[in-house]
Design a protein around this motif. Sequence first.
Motif, PDB file in Angstrom:
ATOM      1  N   UNK A 130       0.869  -1.181   0.000  1.00 32.72           N
ATOM      2  CA  UNK A 130       0.000   0.000   0.000  1.00 32.72           C
ATOM      3  C   UNK A 130       0.901   1.225   0.000  1.00 32.72           C
ATOM      4  N   UNK A 131       0.826   2.000  -1.062  1.00 31.57           N
ATOM      5  CA  UNK A 131       1.675   3.181  -1.180  1.00 31.57           C
ATOM      6  C   UNK A 131       0.927   4.226  -2.000  1.00 31.57           C
ATOM      7  N   UNK A 132       0.544   5.321  -1.342  1.00 31.68           N
ATOM      8  CA  UNK A 132      -0.319   6.304  -1.994  1.00 31.68           C
ATOM      9  C   UNK A 132       0.470   7.431  -2.665  1.00 31.68           C
ATOM     10  N   UNK A 133       1.575   7.053  -3.290  1.00 34.17           N
ATOM     11  CA  UNK A 133       2.313   7.963  -4.148  1.00 34.17           C
ATOM     12  C   UNK A 133       3.003   7.125  -5.215  1.00 34.17           C
ATOM     13  N   UNK A 134       3.176   7.697  -6.403  1.00 32.65           N
ATOM     14  CA  UNK A 134       3.916   6.987  -7.445  1.00 32.65           C
ATOM     15  C   UNK A 134       5.345   7.498  -7.566  1.00 32.65           C
ATOM     16  N   UNK A 135       5.740   8.340  -6.606  1.00 33.42           N
ATOM     17  CA  UNK A 135       7.087   8.903  -6.605  1.00 33.42           C
ATOM     18  C   UNK A 135       8.007   8.084  -5.683  1.00 33.42           C
ATOM     19  N   UNK A 136       9.317   8.123  -5.912  1.00 34.78           N
ATOM     20  CA  UNK A 136      10.248   7.474  -4.983  1.00 34.78           C
ATOM     21  C   UNK A 136      10.107   8.060  -3.577  1.00 34.78           C
ATOM     22  N   UNK A 137      10.349   7.250  -2.567  1.00 36.38           N
ATOM     23  CA  UNK A 137      10.151   7.681  -1.185  1.00 36.38           C
ATOM     24  C   UNK A 137      11.427   7.461  -0.372  1.00 36.38           C
ATOM     25  N   UNK A 138      11.457   8.106   0.795  1.00 42.12           N
ATOM     26  CA  UNK A 138      12.547   7.979   1.765  1.00 42.12           C
ATOM     27  C   UNK A 138      13.879   8.459   1.200  1.00 42.12           C
ATOM     28  N   UNK A 139      13.820   9.477   0.338  1.00 47.30           N
ATOM     29  CA  UNK A 139      15.044   9.995  -0.279  1.00 47.30           C
ATOM     30  C   UNK A 139      15.331  11.440   0.110  1.00 47.30           C
ATOM     31  N   UNK A 140      14.542  12.027   1.017  1.00 47.98           N
ATOM     32  CA  UNK A 140      14.692  13.440   1.363  1.00 47.98           C
ATOM     33  C   UNK A 140      16.095  13.778   1.863  1.00 47.98           C
ATOM     34  N   UNK A 141      16.729  12.834   2.534  1.00 48.84           N
ATOM     35  CA  UNK A 141      18.026  13.099   3.156  1.00 48.84           C
ATOM     36  C   UNK A 141      19.184  12.930   2.183  1.00 48.84           C
ATOM     37  N   UNK A 142      18.916  12.455   0.966  1.00 48.11           N
ATOM     38  CA  UNK A 142      19.981  12.119   0.015  1.00 48.11           C
ATOM     39  C   UNK A 142      20.326  13.308  -0.881  1.00 48.11           C
ATOM     40  N   UNK A 143      21.541  13.320  -1.371  1.00 45.54           N
ATOM     41  CA  UNK A 143      21.929  14.309  -2.366  1.00 45.54           C
ATOM     42  C   UNK A 143      21.205  14.009  -3.675  1.00 45.54           C
ATOM     43  N   UNK A 144      21.200  14.995  -4.573  1.00 46.95           N
ATOM     44  CA  UNK A 144      20.501  14.816  -5.852  1.00 46.95           C
ATOM     45  C   UNK A 144      21.059  13.621  -6.620  1.00 46.95           C
ATOM     46  N   UNK A 145      22.361  13.439  -6.575  1.00 45.58           N
ATOM     47  CA  UNK A 145      22.982  12.322  -7.290  1.00 45.58           C
ATOM     48  C   UNK A 145      22.562  10.987  -6.688  1.00 45.58           C
ATOM     49  N   UNK A 146      22.543  10.919  -5.356  1.00 46.58           N
ATOM     50  CA  UNK A 146      22.105   9.685  -4.699  1.00 46.58           C
ATOM     51  C   UNK A 146      20.628   9.402  -4.964  1.00 46.58           C
ATOM     52  N   UNK A 147      19.823  10.448  -4.981  1.00 46.11           N
ATOM     53  CA  UNK A 147      18.396  10.257  -5.235  1.00 46.11           C
ATOM     54  C   UNK A 147      18.170   9.605  -6.594  1.00 46.11           C
ATOM     55  N   UNK A 148      18.989   9.960  -7.569  1.00 46.18           N
ATOM     56  CA  UNK A 148      18.789   9.436  -8.925  1.00 46.18           C
ATOM     57  C   UNK A 148      18.928   7.916  -8.968  1.00 46.18           C
ATOM     58  N   UNK A 149      20.018   7.379  -8.383  1.00 50.24           N
ATOM     59  CA  UNK A 149      20.195   5.929  -8.501  1.00 50.24           C
ATOM     60  C   UNK A 149      19.308   5.146  -7.546  1.00 50.24           C
ATOM     61  N   UNK A 150      18.971   5.759  -6.396  1.00 44.16           N
ATOM     62  CA  UNK A 150      18.042   5.087  -5.488  1.00 44.16           C
ATOM     63  C   UNK A 150      16.631   5.059  -6.091  1.00 44.16           C
ATOM     64  N   UNK A 151      16.253   6.133  -6.783  1.00 46.40           N
ATOM     65  CA  UNK A 151      14.961   6.156  -7.462  1.00 46.40           C
ATOM     66  C   UNK A 151      14.907   5.084  -8.549  1.00 46.40           C
ATOM     67  N   UNK A 152      16.013   4.882  -9.241  1.00 51.92           N
ATOM     68  CA  UNK A 152      16.076   3.832 -10.249  1.00 51.92           C
ATOM     69  C   UNK A 152      15.837   2.458  -9.626  1.00 51.92           C
ATOM     70  N   UNK A 153      16.440   2.218  -8.469  1.00 54.95           N
ATOM     71  CA  UNK A 153      16.219   0.944  -7.776  1.00 54.95           C
ATOM     72  C   UNK A 153      14.752   0.781  -7.383  1.00 54.95           C
ATOM     73  N   UNK A 154      14.101   1.871  -6.959  1.00 51.74           N
ATOM     74  CA  UNK A 154      12.696   1.768  -6.577  1.00 51.74           C
ATOM     75  C   UNK A 154      11.812   1.486  -7.799  1.00 51.74           C
ATOM     76  N   UNK A 155      12.159   2.067  -8.943  1.00 50.58           N
ATOM     77  CA  UNK A 155      11.405   1.750 -10.159  1.00 50.58           C
ATOM     78  C   UNK A 155      11.602   0.288 -10.543  1.00 50.58           C
ATOM     79  N   UNK A 156      12.807  -0.216 -10.322  1.00 56.11           N
ATOM     80  CA  UNK A 156      13.074  -1.625 -10.585  1.00 56.11           C
ATOM     81  C   UNK A 156      12.225  -2.514  -9.672  1.00 56.11           C
ATOM     82  N   UNK A 157      12.060  -2.107  -8.421  1.00 51.66           N
ATOM     83  CA  UNK A 157      11.219  -2.857  -7.492  1.00 51.66           C
ATOM     84  C   UNK A 157       9.767  -2.892  -7.977  1.00 51.66           C
TER      85      UNK A 157
END
Length: 367
Positions: free
Chosen positions: A221-248
């Motif tokens: 259950x997740x009421x957003x289609x955006x990557x989550x739990x990335x607020x603390x990351x740098x922009x560069x880190x957010x990019x590859x972590x978001x990719x992993x979440x899309x893979x999930x």
Amino acid sequence: MPSQQGTPVKSVVVPFEPDTPPSSLGHLGHEVPERWHTVDRSAHAPHIVAVPGDDGADWVAAALVTARPHTAYLKIVDAVGDVPATVEAVIAHARDRGLVQVKWEGWTASPEAAAAAGFAPLCPPLSPVEDGAGPDAGYVRWLCDGPGTEPPYYGQTTHFTCGAVTALVAKAHGGTLPREALDREAELTLWRDATNFPACEPIGLGVAVRRAWPSSPVTVHLDTDQPVLLDHCTEKEQEWRALLQRTSRTEAGRIGVPVDPGRLSLAAIRSAVGRREHVLLLVSLAGMQGFDVPHWVLCHGAVPGAVVIEDPWAQAGAGDTWVDAHLLPVPDSSLDTMSTLSADRFRGAVAIGHPQQRDASSDEPPG
């Protein structure tokens, strides 16, 4: 459970300030345990529930009582003097506040004394408790009908494996995973499959649970289609972590893990645990512990006005122990607030159903 006495014990409730303890404590003739002073319990509203003597002045008994904020219980750290009288006073105090549970740490309480006061023993933790970080034993008394079967308690052994631990405890509580298999190897193995480095986001955790136990229905259950739990990351880190979440997300579709985009309600959580299913819920620790860190807890039962959770983490430096974190009742309104995360105000959860009977034997613990 013993019935309440016809004449309630008179009591006094005062804040506990370790540097300036009430003078009446000194008249008890009992040494106040050193642990009352050695940790800063101020975040958990420490107070003393005392029983005055016949003259109304000197105390004949006292208990140090604390609780996590925004919860529905009280915890007796220790009781000194006339222990049965002060425990009865604490129970009456909890009833007056509309709470549903009283716990008692087993630093000095014996099983016999706890049983005489209507308390049941808690199953000791499966993970080791560091010296001084918590008692070996604990006891609970419900002031309402309890939530049912007690799950095992396992404290996460790292700062980042809460998601894996809640899933393992859910499977052990459901009877799919032997309790003796809930260990550090299982904890780290499941975390490694679920992690978004180092946190576990909802879809990745749901996918890992389904892969570990293929016969168990899993819904994210997740009421957003955006990557989550990335607020603390740098922009560069957010990019590859978001990719992993899309893979999930892609993997969830491939193996048949539905991702519900609607917000999971507290009523739905109550309904699920009422069916003896389990809900892994992502919360912020701001309300209970004072810092806004995302954290996974397990919802496994419900009582009037509160959902009962397992929290795999306790803040030893605040006098918070596994006794607090185990069978923890959280009012519906508090849990609703805790589980609305970040500036995006999303809610993430993983619901685990009963294993399909024909496939249940195929479930194997990770490891």
